[in-house]
Design an enzyme around this catalytic site. Structure first.
Site, PDB file in Angstrom:
ATOM      1  N   GLY A 249       0.288   6.143  12.404  1.00 53.94           N
ATOM      2  CA  GLY A 249       0.417   6.124  13.858  1.00 53.94           C
ATOM      3  C   GLY A 249      -0.753   6.700  14.641  1.00 53.94           C
ATOM      4  O   GLY A 249      -0.627   6.956  15.835  1.00 53.94           O
TER       5      GLY A 249
ATOM      6  N   MET B 224       0.523  11.727  -0.944  1.00 53.98           N
ATOM      7  CA  MET B 224      -0.152  12.930  -0.427  1.00 53.98           C
ATOM      8  C   MET B 224       0.367  14.167  -1.144  1.00 53.98           C
ATOM      9  O   MET B 224       1.538  14.223  -1.545  1.00 53.98           O
ATOM     10  CB  MET B 224       0.099  13.063   1.065  1.00 53.98           C
ATOM     11  CG  MET B 224      -0.165  11.772   1.828  1.00 53.98           C
ATOM     12  SD  MET B 224      -0.013  11.978   3.597  1.00 53.98           S
ATOM     13  CE  MET B 224       0.006  10.261   4.112  1.00 53.98           C
TER      14      MET B 224
ATOM     15  N   ASP C 230       1.150   5.156   0.099  1.00 59.61           N
ATOM     16  CA  ASP C 230       0.403   6.378   0.437  1.00 59.61           C
ATOM     17  C   ASP C 230       1.020   7.587  -0.255  1.00 59.61           C
ATOM     18  O   ASP C 230       2.201   7.875  -0.079  1.00 59.61           O
ATOM     19  CB  ASP C 230       0.436   6.592   1.956  1.00 59.61           C
ATOM     20  CG  ASP C 230      -0.403   5.565   2.678  1.00 59.61           C
ATOM     21  OD1 ASP C 230      -1.609   5.494   2.383  1.00 59.61           O
ATOM     22  OD2 ASP C 230       0.135   4.838   3.528  1.00 59.61           O
TER      23      ASP C 230
ATOM     24  N   GLY D 195      -3.658  11.288   6.284  1.00 57.15           N
ATOM     25  CA  GLY D 195      -2.573  12.271   6.363  1.00 57.15           C
ATOM     26  C   GLY D 195      -1.362  11.785   7.118  1.00 57.15           C
ATOM     27  O   GLY D 195      -0.242  12.119   6.762  1.00 57.15           O
TER      28      GLY D 195
ATOM     29  N   HIS E 147       0.860  -1.187   0.000  1.00 56.37           N
ATOM     30  CA  HIS E 147       0.000   0.000   0.000  1.00 56.37           C
ATOM     31  C   HIS E 147       0.896   1.237   0.000  1.00 56.37           C
ATOM     32  O   HIS E 147       1.678   1.443   0.927  1.00 56.37           O
ATOM     33  CB  HIS E 147      -0.858  -0.065   1.263  1.00 56.37           C
ATOM     34  CG  HIS E 147      -1.831   1.041   1.441  1.00 56.37           C
ATOM     35  ND1 HIS E 147      -3.130   0.978   0.980  1.00 56.37           N
ATOM     36  CD2 HIS E 147      -1.722   2.248   2.052  1.00 56.37           C
ATOM     37  CE1 HIS E 147      -3.771   2.090   1.301  1.00 56.37           C
ATOM     38  NE2 HIS E 147      -2.940   2.868   1.953  1.00 56.37           N
TER      39      HIS E 147
ATOM     40  N   GLY F   1      -4.578   2.803  11.967  1.00 53.07           N
ATOM     41  CA  GLY F   1      -4.573   2.352  13.363  1.00 53.07           C
ATOM     42  C   GLY F   1      -4.790   0.867  13.541  1.00 53.07           C
ATOM     43  O   GLY F   1      -5.213   0.426  14.610  1.00 53.07           O
TER      44      GLY F   1
ATOM     45  N   MET G 261      -4.056  10.301  -1.835  1.00 53.66           N
ATOM     46  CA  MET G 261      -4.706  11.326  -0.986  1.00 53.66           C
ATOM     47  C   MET G 261      -4.376  12.674  -1.605  1.00 53.66           C
ATOM     48  O   MET G 261      -3.602  13.465  -1.049  1.00 53.66           O
ATOM     49  CB  MET G 261      -4.192  11.206   0.453  1.00 53.66           C
ATOM     50  CG  MET G 261      -4.735   9.963   1.150  1.00 53.66           C
ATOM     51  SD  MET G 261      -3.842   9.566   2.659  1.00 53.66           S
ATOM     52  CE  MET G 261      -2.560   8.520   1.999  1.00 53.66           C
TER      53      MET G 261
HETATM   54  C1  DX5 Z   1      -2.885   7.434   6.584  1.00 53.87           C
HETATM   55  C2  DX5 Z   1      -2.466   6.435   5.552  1.00 53.87           C
HETATM   56  C3  DX5 Z   1      -2.275   5.084   6.090  1.00 53.87           C
HETATM   57  C4  DX5 Z   1      -1.192   4.972   7.131  1.00 53.87           C
HETATM   58  C5  DX5 Z   1      -1.504   3.813   8.004  1.00 53.87           C
HETATM   59  O1  DX5 Z   1      -3.309   8.589   5.978  1.00 53.87           O
HETATM   60  O2  DX5 Z   1      -3.453   6.333   4.537  1.00 53.87           O
HETATM   61  O3  DX5 Z   1      -2.090   4.115   5.061  1.00 53.87           O
HETATM   62  O4  DX5 Z   1       0.089   4.800   6.599  1.00 53.87           O
HETATM   63  O5  DX5 Z   1      -0.617   3.816   9.040  1.00 53.87           O
HETATM   64  P1  DX5 Z   1      -0.989   3.241  10.487  1.00 53.87           P
HETATM   65  O6  DX5 Z   1      -1.212   1.763  10.312  1.00 53.87           O
HETATM   66  O7  DX5 Z   1       0.184   3.598  11.280  1.00 53.87           O
HETATM   67  O8  DX5 Z   1      -2.256   3.953  10.940  1.00 53.87           O
HETATM   68 ZN    ZN Z   2      -3.296   4.625   3.113  1.00 52.73          ZN
END
Ligand code: DX5
Ligand code: ZN
Length: 212
Positions: free
Chosen positions: A142, A35, A33, A139, A31, A174, A65
């Site tokens: 953690g 941004m 991410d 965004g 996955h 999370g 995102m």
């Molecule tokens: C948050 C991301 C997630 C993030 C998940 O905006 O889309 O994919 O990396 O990370 P954890 O598992 O730490 O919440």
């Molecule tokens: Zn994500």
């Protein structure tokens, strides 16, 4: 349960070691991410991030995102993304976005933020491969899981069954193994795991979740 590790919280110098560890432990999805500093305040590298790791045999899901995801499609296709997941809240024309992604020969996912009503994506559920339910505000990694995701998972699982559809239900934000076990019972097919896999053993996590 499918585990899709997020690379967001992995330090650059640890990335290749960690990716090898994922492969050794039979993880197939990754996955990514992305941004833009507009749709979310945080900013990341874009397709060049995927380009730097796409020599691994993962199925790459780009979680965009970003505002105006259509502007990114070509570069992500060239970077060998397998799926583009865009945010319902980030586009003016959902149908056009789905169609443009499909035209490129890529799988398509739609994501919704925690405060977005799951029913808004109902008209598109027969057209897509995956729904990504955000269980944190997008965004940052953690953060803690928001329970508002539970009812959305149940709703999408029920809808899928009643309409004989086969989109995957993925949950992001999370997630730890206990939560993954809980939400798999609600109908979640796939979890994104970011910070948990940075701090904990991959092998043990995979063996706990492969049975469910
Ligand atoms: C948050 C991301 C997630 C993030 C998940 O905006 O889309 O994919 O990396 O990370 P954890 O598992 O730490 O919440
Ligand atoms: Zn994500």
């Amino acid at each position: 349960m499918i585990i899709a590790p997020s690379i967001l919280s992995i330090k650059k110098e640890d990335l290749r070691n960690k990716l090898n560890e994922f492969l050794t432990n039979n993880i197939k999805y990754l996955h990514i991410d992305i941004m833009d500093g507009i749709f979310v305040t945080n900013n990341t590298e874009k397709a060049e991030l995927l380009e730097s790791i796409n020599d691994y045999p993962f199925y790459y899901e780009a979680h965009l995102m970003v505002k105006d995801p259509l502007n990114y499609l070509e570069s992500f296709k060239n970077a060998k993304a397998n799926m583009i997941t865009f945010h319902y809240e980030a586009v003016d024309n959902v149908l056009e976005t789905i169609n443009e992604i499909k035209k490129m020969g890529l799988d398509v996912g739609i994501s919704i933020k925690p405060k977005t009503d799951v029913k808004v994506i109902e008209p598109y559920l027969s057209l897509i491969d995956l729904v990504l339910i955000m269980s944190v505000e997008p965004g940052y990694g953690g953060q803690s899981y928001l329970d508002s995701a539970d009812d959305k998972i149940k709703y999408l699982a029920e809808y899928k069954k009643n309409h004989h559809l086969n989109y995957l239900i993925e949950v992001d934000g999370g997630i730890n193994p206990e939560l993954a076990i809980k939400i798999s019972k609600l109908g979640c097919d796939m979890v994104v795991m970011g910070s948990y896999l940075v701090k904990n053993d991959v092998k043990e996590t995979v063996s706990r979740l492969e049975k469910i």
